[in-house]
Scaffold this active site. Sequence first.
Site, PDB file in Angstrom:
ATOM      1  N   GLY A 288     123.884 -12.689 -21.960  1.00  0.00           N
ATOM      2  CA  GLY A 288     124.335 -11.814 -21.091  1.00  0.00           C
ATOM      3  C   GLY A 288     124.115 -12.543 -19.823  1.00  0.00           C
ATOM      4  O   GLY A 288     124.696 -12.067 -18.745  1.00  0.00           O
ATOM      5  N   GLU A 289     122.821 -13.311 -19.466  1.00  0.00           N
ATOM      6  CA  GLU A 289     122.588 -13.705 -18.198  1.00  0.00           C
ATOM      7  C   GLU A 289     123.129 -15.207 -17.896  1.00  0.00           C
ATOM      8  O   GLU A 289     123.199 -15.573 -16.798  1.00  0.00           O
ATOM      9  CB  GLU A 289     121.175 -13.511 -18.200  1.00  0.00           C
ATOM     10  CG  GLU A 289     120.653 -12.309 -18.154  1.00  0.00           C
ATOM     11  CD  GLU A 289     119.203 -12.013 -18.022  1.00  0.00           C
ATOM     12  OE1 GLU A 289     118.558 -11.490 -17.027  1.00  0.00           O
ATOM     13  OE2 GLU A 289     118.593 -12.311 -19.184  1.00  0.00           O
ATOM     14  N   ALA A 290     123.584 -15.581 -19.175  1.00  0.00           N
ATOM     15  CA  ALA A 290     124.139 -17.118 -19.207  1.00  0.00           C
ATOM     16  C   ALA A 290     125.069 -17.390 -18.190  1.00  0.00           C
ATOM     17  O   ALA A 290     125.062 -18.436 -17.203  1.00  0.00           O
ATOM     18  CB  ALA A 290     124.438 -17.753 -20.517  1.00  0.00           C
TER      19      ALA A 290
END
Lengths: 143, 766
Positions: free
Chosen positions: B724-726
């Site tokens: 999700g944060e990549a």
Amino acid sequence: MSIKRVFNINGVKRTLICNGDEKLSTILRDRLLLTGCKIGCGVGQCGACNVLVDGKVQRACILPISRIPDYAEITTVEGIGTVDNLHPVQVAWMAHGCAQCGFCTPGFIVSAKALLGRESLADPRGSKRLVPKKQEPLPLHGL
Amino acid sequence: MDAAAVLRGEKSKEDLLFTPNDNIIVGTSFARPSAAMKVTGTWDFGADEALYMPPETLRLALVQAEVSHANIKGVDTSEAEKMPGVFKVITAKDVPGKNRINGLVMLPLNNKCDGWDRPILCDEKVFQFGDAIAIVAADTEEHAKAAAAAVKVDLEVLPAYMSVPEALAPDAIEIHPGIPNEYYETNCIKGDEFDWDSVPESNMVEIHSYCSRQPHLTIEPDNGYAYIDEDGMLTVHSKSIGIHLHMPMIADGIGVPMDKLRLVQNNAGGTFGYKFSPTNEAILGVAALVCQRPVSLNFTMYQSITYTGKRSPGFMNIKLAADDNGKLLALWGRNYIDHGPYSEFGDLLTHRLTQFVGGGLDIPSIRSKNTTVFTNHAWGSAFRAYGSPQAYMGSDIAIDCLAAKMGIDPFEMRAMNCYKEKDDSRTPTGCRPDVYCEEELFDLARPYYQAAVERVRQKNEASDGRIKYGIGVSLGVYGCGLDNTDASECHIELNPDDTVTLINSWEDHGQGADIATLTSAHGVLCEAGFTPDRIRLKMNDTKHCPNSGPAGGSRSTVMTGSATKIAAENLVNAMRREDGTFRNYAEMKEEGLDTYYTGHYAYSASVSLNQETGQGEPFPAYMYTIFLPEVAVDTETGKVKVEKFTSVADCGTILNKLAVDGNFYGGLVQGIGLALSEDFEDIKKHTSFVACGIPYIKDAPDDMELVYLETPRPNGPYGAAGCGEAPLDAPHPAILNAIYNATGARIMKVPARPEVVLEAIKALEK
């Protein structure tokens, strides 16, 4: 002051007594519980509340009832397809993972349905033009 | 286009949807369970459910501060109480409990806070614009709002400190009396001291950059409701992405014992992390407890924007040095975080700078000092990629500047300095990464980069010079997990109809907790013949579901995905007979076997955190992304358009292609917003989607190319890391680096709105 309006909402005739400056979204959501019409920005910027009024995409959160003609045909996302009988645009939306949180999805489905109705059947290349030129584009803010 | 093809009769609806072969869904494009309801508008959110509540439900409105810093001299509710439909006006004195949110100090060393600085309803002071001072409960929302407007608040307005420099000015008063505005410090001390005089000026850079107060801009405004349930439990429904985490944060403040408090996550229309903080939960809880009636509260978008947490601005000061070949030798940093007036998780966020300044790069010596500061601007909440956009706004821009200064290609500069197994490269916290995949990732990305360089060259050749084209590079690395120790739990039950129910608290922002829970379990349950339609989900209610930890820090796939897989394994093992066939429910019961199992998964660092140096092994997994945006810069208007965005990422095994792609498409567009337009700085002006600079459809490139390397992760289910944060750790430095590549103008702050770009271009001409 109360006004009377008769609308054909998702194929069903509805007689509504409302305050003329009430917004269409209030009538759909609070009175008829057609909660597929979502309130995001509430000021006509995001399109989560989009519905079709006489075939045209309208932002329900800023459209006063008094400005909608009697016997207008109103289509909300609930009138496009159901879980058991999905419209092709809804299946495509699922197949391509477009529904993430799903909050703005109804607005997109309604807008895409209108676009398809207008262009793709007549012209196979039409649907490639995803953003109609004369319409303000919708915001995009995926997850 | 697929829908149009169906309408033209060229395809059938059945052709569009992926259907599993051999009952396998791991790694496929299987649609998420909630998809059909979402596309038909029948997936209810909190504001929808509030409409279905019983007639006695009270509708709430808040009295909010319209200044940023003040002493409260009095609150007069007498007029409001007489207004039509009003049931009760609640002020601080009515709150049964401590009236404070517990900010949960995570890192006590060098922390001057106890975490009890955020009021539920302001009593002594106003700390920021929008702070809640009173709650009006009435029969309708209109009546509640009208009465809220009639509450009179007597304030002594104080100077408002709206940025780090203002809050640290010598004459600034303490925002929380007794605690200095500069309240927490964390250091990264990795490797030997570096002698900065040992390298020539030509081999080093020093940069000063600023990462903005990015607003989350979820399309769904904040909302929730509360009631006392049939067991006398105060039950709060909200968009919380940490239902078990929020219980201890609000229980004492409301004045309710933990065992009488129940939190439920509603379907959420996006959070991007702002719901890692409690927003309305304590307010709803107090109102339901005081009124002893069901209550609901809908924020408008204006309230959501002005009175929920924001990304904490980072003031980055970074020095970087290399040897004559460009191999990095040392990094020095002195960085400040503006965390607004509330300390909750401010230590954790600032510590992420310690962990990620210089992330992805093999730097033998690091000395970075990172400080958290109270201001009177919006409080700092979690935001997707938490801390790393600030970190890479420093270290990634620095390596780009150093490459340019040394005449080294920016892509090759990063490739040369990435983590390599043969060099025993270490992260900034001194540990080995979970996998050494960066070299392979750069090899995979190189042809995409080279093709982009060529495209940009051709476009510039064909341009009349007004529009300049550029390609940027950045490398983002981010961890999956809470720091140092983390745990999760999932339950599973075999039902009498031979379906199974998975029970966990994997909160869903919209990222796909449903498909991820289903897939994590199905990869095992398929062995016993379960098809996806025979798996039910029961999620996100503290009364019925185990504590799976919050859905933040890209931890859920690694932690809860693993716990879910283990629960499924425990059930399948119990169902398996010696001959390899499986018992059904009736046969399990007949043989006296349990039909309810639990899966636990825990991570504990083999090297525990040294708070003095920031060294340790904080995460079970990492995500790696190379960002390659191609921009067109209008040198007359300063307007920047990202024309193509390529990401080359390694998030381990992909459990569901649609969900991972969805996270990347959205994250990259959010990165464009972070880089070019989004901000919440002017509290009078930045109050709508448009004014806050949300990207519209034409701001997002049609051409987005997502490329994946799938290096299996040792700690993730089926080898998966989070994802999700990549896409949001370092897209913005890449865009700024692309503007530099196009124009030679180096921009050191986001958002790079047209006036900022134009000023930087004009500065070159002088």
